[in-house]
Design an enzyme around this catalytic site. Structure first.
Site, PDB file in Angstrom:
ATOM      1  N   ARG A   1     166.852 -26.969 -43.291  1.00 29.62           N
ATOM      2  CA  ARG A   1     167.431 -26.712 -44.670  1.00 29.62           C
ATOM      3  C   ARG A   1     167.096 -27.911 -45.492  1.00 29.62           C
ATOM      4  O   ARG A   1     167.779 -28.932 -45.432  1.00 29.62           O
ATOM      5  CB  ARG A   1     168.955 -26.680 -44.476  1.00 29.62           C
ATOM      6  CG  ARG A   1     169.760 -26.289 -45.773  1.00 29.62           C
ATOM      7  CD  ARG A   1     171.300 -25.946 -45.598  1.00 29.62           C
ATOM      8  NE  ARG A   1     172.112 -26.792 -45.031  1.00 29.62           N
ATOM      9  CZ  ARG A   1     173.728 -26.668 -45.178  1.00 29.62           C
ATOM     10  NH1 ARG A   1     174.079 -25.427 -45.479  1.00 29.62           N
ATOM     11  NH2 ARG A   1     174.100 -27.610 -44.612  1.00 29.62           N
TER      12      ARG A   1
ATOM     13  N   ASP B   1     181.637 -32.415 -44.313  1.00 26.95           N
ATOM     14  CA  ASP B   1     180.394 -32.546 -45.065  1.00 26.95           C
ATOM     15  C   ASP B   1     180.666 -32.509 -46.403  1.00 26.95           C
ATOM     16  O   ASP B   1     181.556 -32.121 -46.899  1.00 26.95           O
ATOM     17  CB  ASP B   1     179.294 -31.631 -44.317  1.00 26.95           C
ATOM     18  CG  ASP B   1     179.390 -30.078 -44.707  1.00 26.95           C
ATOM     19  OD1 ASP B   1     180.339 -29.805 -45.377  1.00 26.95           O
ATOM     20  OD2 ASP B   1     178.639 -29.287 -44.141  1.00 26.95           O
TER      21      ASP B   1
END
Length: 546
Positions: free
Chosen positions: A176, A456
């Site tokens: 990603r 996160d």
């Protein structure tokens, strides 16, 4: 490190004028060869004008939302939604994705994730990586070594040596890159920072695409933060250019798109169509999606969400989003991927650990029974649990045959505001999560365990955006919000939470980024007091890195 240079049919000097590397990190010369830099510079020069246009489109659309408009399905693309078409056939390596693990790209994480027993590993340069130059270089080197089969890692005290399992036993690798809104300030092209997504994806593809193609492993990518089909089409053009330069077949590079913004939820068919030669699925990026709902509807006083803990996937607006994603994907013969289980094992409290695992089990059971083809976990310990749930209810590699034609989602369903409350504990938790995550991020750690959840950037964004939304609720003349005990939600409450936080954390085991707590508090206070909600927390925070 094994050599990873790739010969390109372009002289290394061509395109190098105007390219400047400002970062310095051990081993970067192996990655940032003249040929690699020329490759990246060409991508930047070709696609930067279109990237800027897409970002300008975002700003115009948000201005309309701030003025009272609401997202809706597009009228100009109704024919795409109505027509019968399918995406290209899925590669064999991605037919079964029942359990995926995600995490940053440091060598130890890469080895553990590839060895974890998950179906796939999403190596994340975005929400779980703090983009220090050292982290980015080390991550690219680790992934290149993993592709070459040479990656290992020794514990600093020499107590344990980590090595990769044989290739056939490894999770399938997906990468990603960072989103279109971010830049890589350590590499300048013609005096301007390189688009971060082009740096992450382009550099990985340059060094690894042909080796992975030879192994029938893609390369495969996750694309984050898209809002429209035009943004998806830009990625499609980038990927086609990479294939052409590297001599790969059209459609060799495959992607999964995260539907993690509210505008994108209204363009799922269109995003699939824009990438139909290379897309293999959509992912239900629940945490970023909740953040996007707050941010997109920030000027609408009737769209205020309750505290994060009450915004679960059983809320009608999230249920509609998830089931629409499944119906859309399966109609087009693409995978529908479920959301993240952020829990981590709770040491020393068996009862609390069992309760947490039961919540994960119920969440994964919900996902497989509504029709998802796979799911995400943040910790290797959750893989057996998630796999057992999906094995029991999904005996085949996927369940694209579950058409979900019963699902009918209207605009109002995606915009329905959930009922709930804001407790003092919920308010204080948002402050703590923001500060602790920011402190760790500024210290180079983008994946942080807090209260037995792996936080996160996406979850920190929810907490930060909620604080801003609650505290600015009265800016347009409405009465201030209150906690469930009647306490006004105002900046006095916010200041008390901030002032008390260092003492609250001081008695604990040293928290990640403890030396950055003051900087984190100052940044959160500045962003929260601002009259405008900052688009992304990581934009101003990035200025403080390196």
């Amino acid at each position: 490190m094994a050599a990873v240079a790739v010969a390109v049919d372009t002289a290394a000097a061509d395109g190098m004028d105007g390219v400047e590397v400002r970062g310095r990190s051990p081993g970067q010369e192996v990655l940032l060869t003249p040929a690699a830099l020329a490759f990246l510079a060409d991508l930047q020069r070709r696609f930067e004008p279109a990237r800027q246009q897409r970002l300008a489109d975002r700003r115009r659309r948000q201005a309309a939302f701030d003025a009272g408009a609401l997202p809706d399905f597009r009228t100009d693309t109704a024919d795409i939604r109505a027509a019968d078409w399918q995406v290209a056939p899925l590669p064999a390596a991605l037919l079964d994705r029942r359990v995926e693990i995600t995490g940053p790209t440091d060598p130890k994480m890469v080895i553990n994730a590839l060895n974890s027993g998950a179906s796939c590993y999403m190596a994340d340069f975005e929400d779980s990586t703090s983009p220090t130059w050292d982290n980015l270089v080390a991550g690219q080197r680790a992934l290149a070594q993993a592709v070459a089969g040479t990656l290992d890692w020794m514990a600093p005290d020499g107590s344990k040596h980590y090595v990769l399992k044989p290739f056939a036993q490894q999770a399938v690798l997906l990468v990603r890159p960072r989103g279109w809104h971010l830049v890589e300030k350590h590499v300048l092209v013609d005096g301007r920072p390189l688009a971060a997504g082009l740096f992450d994806l382009g550099l990985f593809a340059f060094h690894n695409a042909r080796a992975l193609a030879a192994k029938d492993r893609g390369p495969y990518f996750y694309l984050p933060k898209l809002q429209t089909m035009e943004e998806a089409a830009l990625w499609d053009a980038v990927l086609a250019q990479i294939e052409a330069v590297l001599g790969l077949a059209h459609g060799q590079l495959k992607v999964t798109v995260l539907i993690e913004t509210l505008p994108a939820a209204f363009e799922m068919d269109e995003i699939l169509h824009a990438l139909k030669d290379r897309i293999v699925g959509l992912n239900c990026g629940r945490w970023d999606y909740i953040f996007s709902c707050i941010k997109t509807l920030r000027a609408h006083p009737d769209k205020v969400l309750p505290e994060r803990g009450q915004v679960t996937m059983t809320q009608p607006f999230l249920k509609a989003y998830a089931e629409l994603l499944i119906r859309t994907c399966h109609r087009r013969r693409a995978h529908a991927m479920g959301g993240m289980a952020a829990q981590i094992p709770i040491a020393g409290d068996a009862a609390a650990n069992d309760a947490a695992l039961q919540r994960v089990r119920e969440d994964k059971l919900r996902e497989v029974r509504v029709g998802f083809d796979g799911t995400w976990v943040a910790h290797p310990a959750l893989i057996p649990l998630a796999r057992a749930v999906f094995d029991a209810d999904m005996p085949g590699p996927h369940q694209q045959h579950v058409a979900r034609s019963d699902v009918q989602v209207a605009r109002a369903d995606l915009l329905r505001t959930p009922h709930g409350s804001i407790t003092r504990a919920g308010f204080d938790n948002n402050v703590e999560v923001c500060v602790r995550y920011l402190a760790a991020w500024l210290d180079g750690n983008g994946c942080v365990p807090i209260h037995w959840l792996m936080e996160d950037a996406a979850t920190a964004e929810i907490a930060r955006a909620q604080l801003w939304q609650w505290l600015h609720f009265g800016d347009r003349g409405a009465a201030p919000l209150q906690l469930d005990d009647g306490t006004p939600i105002d900046f006095v409450l916010f200041e008390r939470a901030l002032i008390g936080l260092p003492g609250k954390l001081g008695g604990r085991v040293r928290v990640p980024g403890a030396d950055k707590l003051d900087a984190a508090i100052a940044l959160l206070e500045r962003l929260t007091r601002s009259a405008t909600l900052e688009e992304f927390l990581t934009l101003p925070a990035y200025d403080l890195l390196d």
